[in-house]
Design a protein around this motif. Structure first.
Motif, PDB file in Angstrom:
ATOM      1  N   PHE A 257       1.003  -0.893  -0.123  1.00  0.00           N
ATOM      2  CA  PHE A 257      -0.039  -0.197   0.537  1.00  0.00           C
ATOM      3  C   PHE A 257       1.084   1.049   0.121  1.00  0.00           C
ATOM      4  O   PHE A 257       0.131   2.125  -0.474  1.00  0.00           O
ATOM      5  N   LEU A 258       2.005   1.235   0.579  1.00  0.00           N
ATOM      6  CA  LEU A 258       2.970   2.145   0.735  1.00  0.00           C
ATOM      7  C   LEU A 258       4.157   2.660  -0.222  1.00  0.00           C
ATOM      8  O   LEU A 258       4.445   3.620  -1.134  1.00  0.00           O
ATOM      9  N   SER A 259       3.936   1.430  -1.374  1.00  0.00           N
ATOM     10  CA  SER A 259       4.828   1.487  -2.346  1.00  0.00           C
ATOM     11  C   SER A 259       3.490   1.682  -4.007  1.00  0.00           C
ATOM     12  O   SER A 259       4.208   2.371  -4.728  1.00  0.00           O
ATOM     13  N   HIS A 260       2.543   1.795  -3.838  1.00  0.00           N
ATOM     14  CA  HIS A 260       1.265   1.292  -5.575  1.00  0.00           C
ATOM     15  C   HIS A 260       0.763   2.827  -4.738  1.00  0.00           C
ATOM     16  O   HIS A 260       0.450   4.038  -4.649  1.00  0.00           O
ATOM     17  N   PRO A 261       1.172   3.762  -6.065  1.00  0.00           N
ATOM     18  CA  PRO A 261       1.068   5.261  -6.466  1.00  0.00           C
ATOM     19  C   PRO A 261      -0.639   5.274  -5.896  1.00  0.00           C
ATOM     20  O   PRO A 261      -0.991   6.441  -6.009  1.00  0.00           O
ATOM     21  N   ALA A 262      -1.823   4.855  -6.504  1.00  0.00           N
ATOM     22  CA  ALA A 262      -2.682   4.574  -6.618  1.00  0.00           C
ATOM     23  C   ALA A 262      -3.236   4.679  -5.115  1.00  0.00           C
ATOM     24  O   ALA A 262      -4.140   4.919  -4.898  1.00  0.00           O
ATOM     25  N   TYR A 263      -3.040   3.973  -3.587  1.00  0.00           N
ATOM     26  CA  TYR A 263      -2.874   3.438  -2.682  1.00  0.00           C
ATOM     27  C   TYR A 263      -2.403   4.112  -1.923  1.00  0.00           C
ATOM     28  O   TYR A 263      -2.441   4.409  -0.390  1.00  0.00           O
ATOM     29  N   ARG A 264      -1.076   4.828  -2.076  1.00  0.00           N
ATOM     30  CA  ARG A 264      -0.225   5.213  -1.129  1.00  0.00           C
ATOM     31  C   ARG A 264      -0.415   6.506  -0.118  1.00  0.00           C
ATOM     32  O   ARG A 264      -0.944   6.661   0.974  1.00  0.00           O
ATOM     33  N   HIS A 265      -1.592   6.613  -0.779  1.00  0.00           N
ATOM     34  CA  HIS A 265      -2.026   8.424  -0.376  1.00  0.00           C
ATOM     35  C   HIS A 265      -3.233   7.497   0.856  1.00  0.00           C
ATOM     36  O   HIS A 265      -3.408   8.450   2.066  1.00  0.00           O
ATOM     37  N   MET A 266      -3.356   6.441   0.671  1.00  0.00           N
ATOM     38  CA  MET A 266      -4.438   6.127   1.838  1.00  0.00           C
ATOM     39  C   MET A 266      -4.011   5.041   2.190  1.00  0.00           C
ATOM     40  O   MET A 266      -5.208   3.829   3.187  1.00  0.00           O
ATOM     41  N   ALA A 267      -2.764   4.713   2.247  1.00  0.00           N
ATOM     42  CA  ALA A 267      -2.033   3.330   3.039  1.00  0.00           C
ATOM     43  C   ALA A 267      -2.893   3.243   4.595  1.00  0.00           C
ATOM     44  O   ALA A 267      -2.531   1.753   4.630  1.00  0.00           O
ATOM     45  N   GLU A 268      -2.522   4.382   5.413  1.00  0.00           N
ATOM     46  CA  GLU A 268      -3.116   4.566   6.703  1.00  0.00           C
ATOM     47  C   GLU A 268      -4.436   3.722   7.046  1.00  0.00           C
ATOM     48  O   GLU A 268      -5.048   3.286   7.958  1.00  0.00           O
ATOM     49  N   ARG A 269      -5.374   3.394   6.332  1.00  0.00           N
ATOM     50  CA  ARG A 269      -6.741   3.806   6.355  1.00  0.00           C
ATOM     51  C   ARG A 269      -6.946   2.249   5.157  1.00  0.00           C
ATOM     52  O   ARG A 269      -7.883   1.599   4.857  1.00  0.00           O
TER      53      ARG A 269
END
Length: 830
Positions: A257-269
């Motif tokens: 999640f931290l490395s994926h460009p589509a999900y990194r902004h919501m990785a904490e969720r």
């Protein structure tokens, strides 16, 4: 965890449950079940394993979960199956093998299914008591030994669990399938239309085609749910076969999640830890909602114990002063309870049946009078006795008058019969007194010897008073036999026995004074008439001896019906009249008066058939054809009824008074004044006040319960101070779950990412993030489609071009905000 105090909440709740277990009760927090629903190979079992942190579920291709697995999580460090009671599983590889073996035992090894659940209890000291349910994946086509209606059977199986209001639903959908076709979301919508207990879980995000993503779904923009979606990345089959550790898998998930460009902004969720946190928050909400009712229940129980516990707080079993004090208090209380039971002023009123004084009252005023009335006289035998008594009194002479001695002889014989019901009344009262004593000694159950001696002493006294009471009642009967008071004001007497009263007209010619109406009174001895019914001014009294009746034809102008009375010895009956004509208004009145005269021994002159009929009736009782004797028998029979009625009235009054004085009041006085002295004379007071084992155990249990309740209330206070609840997200427009379905021909294959055609619908008026996740503040009606794939736009109806190059179209709908739903709390375990 993101929820302040949750780490402390788990041991606090476990302490609370331990406190309740110590008093033999359940905590009754009613923690919710967690059910995972979705299609086959959607990753449901992997989600559960990540929660538990253990590899223990069967894995493989196709349908692997073929029976519901109910997983109970409690505090300890091993696992147990309900079908293998007593066997503890420490190795979770053995747990997996046992699940597979138990599944095959019921369903066979060729993909068969069964609704019979497998119950597994996993014990861990770091979790709350929860129930997780792994359910078979939804399918449409039967394989192997599966029934042809496999789809409906699995659906019914899921419904058994997810319809419960305490069940939290994790609707699992793989990211590489079309979300609009998610059976998991559809079935969740059916049982949870407001979306209060449904969380969308998107799996297999790492298996989506290159260049596609589920960003809009996870941001709850495309197809919104009230609680939104949480993406997870489970271990692949290769990772499982390679024994990849779950902790390493969770680290890999976070890295994804931290490395994926589509999900990194919501990785904490995203990810399993965030899903755990979301469920934990719902558990916290649920516990906080449950605590007020639980606190009220505990406080109520504590108050009910306060009075009894006060006595035990400074309890010392071997203290002699305590035993003496307890003896005095218990004897005094026993006397008070006995008197209250008799007098009817008890604190606890019995509502199921009569007892004590109320039952004795019923014996006195219902049962005893009934027993007196039940003395049935054999009418034939009684008349025969009266006839013989009259003849024996007259001897060789022919009696002209009814003899008093015959009356007294018959009355005394009937009075003797009253002894039986009187003695029976005493027996009934004694039985109820003994029952009352036993009822009142129930409070002495803590000291068996004291209870036994108290019952023995009081019962012995009651039996002693029984003899005196029966002697006194028999004396009352003898007193009644000693003197027959024929001058009693209620006794009808020989001359007072009235057979009939009524108005009659004496029919006299005008020359002799004319006809006149009088009030007639017919007794067994005479016929009298008065000026009016007040019977104060008597006009004449005619003795019945030698009288007879004859019929008289009514006059041409008269409407009256007439009969006459005359003397068989040709004497004047009234003044200078040889007969008196008596007139009635109807023939029925004439017949009625004739019947009364027959009863008094005055018979018709000529109608021998009537005379014979009446005498025949009397002969059935007396076998006598003597009219004079029959009149005397009838007279005595009625006089006996009158006198026995007087005796019954007196006995009904005196017997209860005698019993009250000699038995009941005497027993009350004995208990208050002499019982204690009798108990002291029994021997050693220490043995008398020896406490029963049950009482000692009850005292210990009560003290333990009292302290456990106080501890539980303190723990609840700590829980309330250490938890924070969050409000339920506002409703969203999720009608797409039922209404938005692409055409079957345009459905993408399972290996393709989810697609949409045309403009996508925007979020509702009040969009809800997934457990607090912020949404894109810009209008979402122009939100990008999913998945994003390069290619030229094509005509959706052109079958020669690639159908997957353009997203499917979903009609846009006006945003609606359903009415608010009451807060509902759920939770899970870290």
């Amino acid at each position: 965890m993101g929820n302040r105090g949750m780490e402390d909440l788990i041991p606090l709740i476990n302490k609370l449950q331990d406190a309740f277990s110590s008093i033999g009760q359940s905590c009754n927090l009613d923690l919710p079940q967690i059910a995972v629903v979705g299609g086959q190979s959607a990753g449901k079992s992997s989600v559960l394993e990540n929660f538990v942190g253990r590899d223990f579920l069967p894995r493989g291709s196709g349908i692997v979960t073929r029976r519901p697995l109910i997983l109970h999580y409690t505090a300890s460090k091993y696992a147990e199956f309900l079908h293998c009671k007593g066997k503890k599983f420490v190795d979770f590889e053995e747990v997996r093998m046992e699940i597979e073996a138990e599944t095959d035992r019921i369903t066979g090894s060729n993909k068969g299914i069964s609704p019979i659940p497998i119950n597994l209890r996993v014990y861990s000291p770091h979790v709350l008591n929860l129930t997780l349910i792994d359910l078979p994946g939804m399918t449409k086509v039967a394989v192997g030994d599966q029934p042809h209606d496999i789809e409906h059977q699995i659906r019914d199986m899921l419904m058994q669990f997810i319809t419960k209001e305490s069940c939290l639903i994790l609707a699992v959908t793989p990211a590489n399938t079309d979300l609009a076709n998610s059976d998991a979301l559809k079935i969740a919508k059916e049982v949870d239309p407001q979306g209060v207990r449904t969380i969308g879980v998107i799996t297999k995000l790492d298996l989506m085609d290159e260049g596609t993503d589920a960003k809009d779904i996870l941001e709850n923009k495309l197809l919104p749910l009230r609680r939104g979606y949480i993406g997870v990345v489970n271990r692949s089959q290769k990772d499982i076969d390679g024994k990849k550790d779950i902790r390493a898998a969770l680290a890999a998930e976070r890295k994804f999640f931290l490395s994926h460009p589509a999900y990194r902004h919501m990785a904490e969720r995203m990810g399993t830890p965030h899903l755990q946190k979301a469920l934990n928050q719902q558990l916290t909400n649920h516990i906080r909602d449950t605590l007020p009712g639980l606190r009220s229940k505990l406080q109520s129980q504590l108050l009910s114990l306060e009075k009894e516990v006060e006595e035990y707080k400074n309890f010392r079993p071997d203290d002699p002063t305590r035993k003496t004090k307890a003896l005095l208090q218990m004897v005094q209380q026993f006397g008070v309870d006995f008197e209250k039971c008799i007098e009817g002023s008890g604190d606890q009123v019995e509502t199921n049946e009569l007892s004590g004084g109320a039952k004795i009252n019923r014996i006195f005023h219902e049962r005893f009078p009934f027993e007196l009335v039940k003395i049935v006289f054999d009418e034939k035998e009684l008349r025969r006795e009266i006839s013989h008594a009259i003849k024996n009194v007259h001897g060789v002479r022919t009696g002209l008058f009814t003899p008093d001695l015959a009356f007294e002889a018959i009355v005394k014989k009937q009075i003797v019969k009253l002894k039986t019901p009187c003695l029976k009344c005493i027996d009934l009262v004694i039985q109820e007194l003994i029952n009352t004593v036993r009822q009142c000694t129930n409070k002495l159950a803590s000291y068996p010897r004291l209870r036994e001696e108290t019952e023995r002493i009081v019962t012995t006294h009651i039996r002693e008073r029984e003899g005196k009471s029966k002697d006194q009642v028999l004396l009352l009967i003898d007193i009644e036999l000693s003197y027959i008071n024929t001058n009693h004001e209620d006794f009808i007497g020989f001359a007072k026995y009235v057979i009939r009263k009524g108005w009659l007209t004496i029919n006299i010619s005008i020359m002799k004074g004319g006809s006149k109406e009088y009030w007639f009174v017919l007794t067994a001895e005479s016929l009298s008439w008065y000026k009016d019914e007040e019977e104060k001014e008597k006009k004449y009294m005619l003795p019945l001896d030698n009288l007879k009746i004859r019929d008289v034809e009514k006059g041409f102008m008269s409407t009256k019906h007439i009969f006459a009375i005359f003397n068989t010895e040709q004497r004047n009956v009234y003044k200078d009249l040889r007969q008196i004509e008596l007139a009635c208004d109807s023939q029925e009145d004439v017949d009625s008066w004739k019947a009364s005269f027959l009863r008094a021994g005055v018979y018709p002159e000529k109608d021998q058939s009537v005379i014979l009929l009446y005498l025949l009736m009397l002969s059935l009782y007396t076998f006598s054809m003597d009219p004079q004797l029959e009149r005397q028998v009838e007279t005595i029979r009625n006089l006996v009824d009158s006198y026995i009625g007087i005796i019954n009235k007196s006995i009904r009054d005196l017997v209860p008074k005698t019993i009250m004085h000699l038995m009941i009041n005497s027993s009350k006085d004995f208990i208050h004044s002499e019982l204690l002295a009798y108990l002291y004379s029994c021997g050693d007071q220490n043995s008398l006040m020896e406490e029963s084992a049950d009482q000692a155990q009850r005292r210990d249990e009560m003290l333990r319960m009292y302290h456990a309740l106080k501890e539980a209330l303190n723990i609840i206070g700590d829980i309330s101070a250490n938890t924070i609840s969050t409000p339920v997200p506002p409703p969203v427009n999720d009608t797409w779950i039922q209404e938005a379905r692409p055409p079957p021909a345009a459905a993408p294959p399972p290996s393709r990412p989810p697609a949409v055609r045309g403009p996508t619908p925007g979020p509702p008026m009040n969009p809800a993030p997934a457990f607090g996740a912020p949404l894109n503040p810009s209008p979402a009606f122009g939100a990008p489609p999913i998945p994003s794939r390069p290619g030229q736009p094509i005509n959706a109806f052109n079958s020669h071009q690639d159908p997957f190059s353009a997203p499917p179209q979903i009609p846009s709908r006006p945003a609606r905000v359903p009415p608010g739903v009451p807060r509902y709390g759920y939770g899970f375990v870290t």
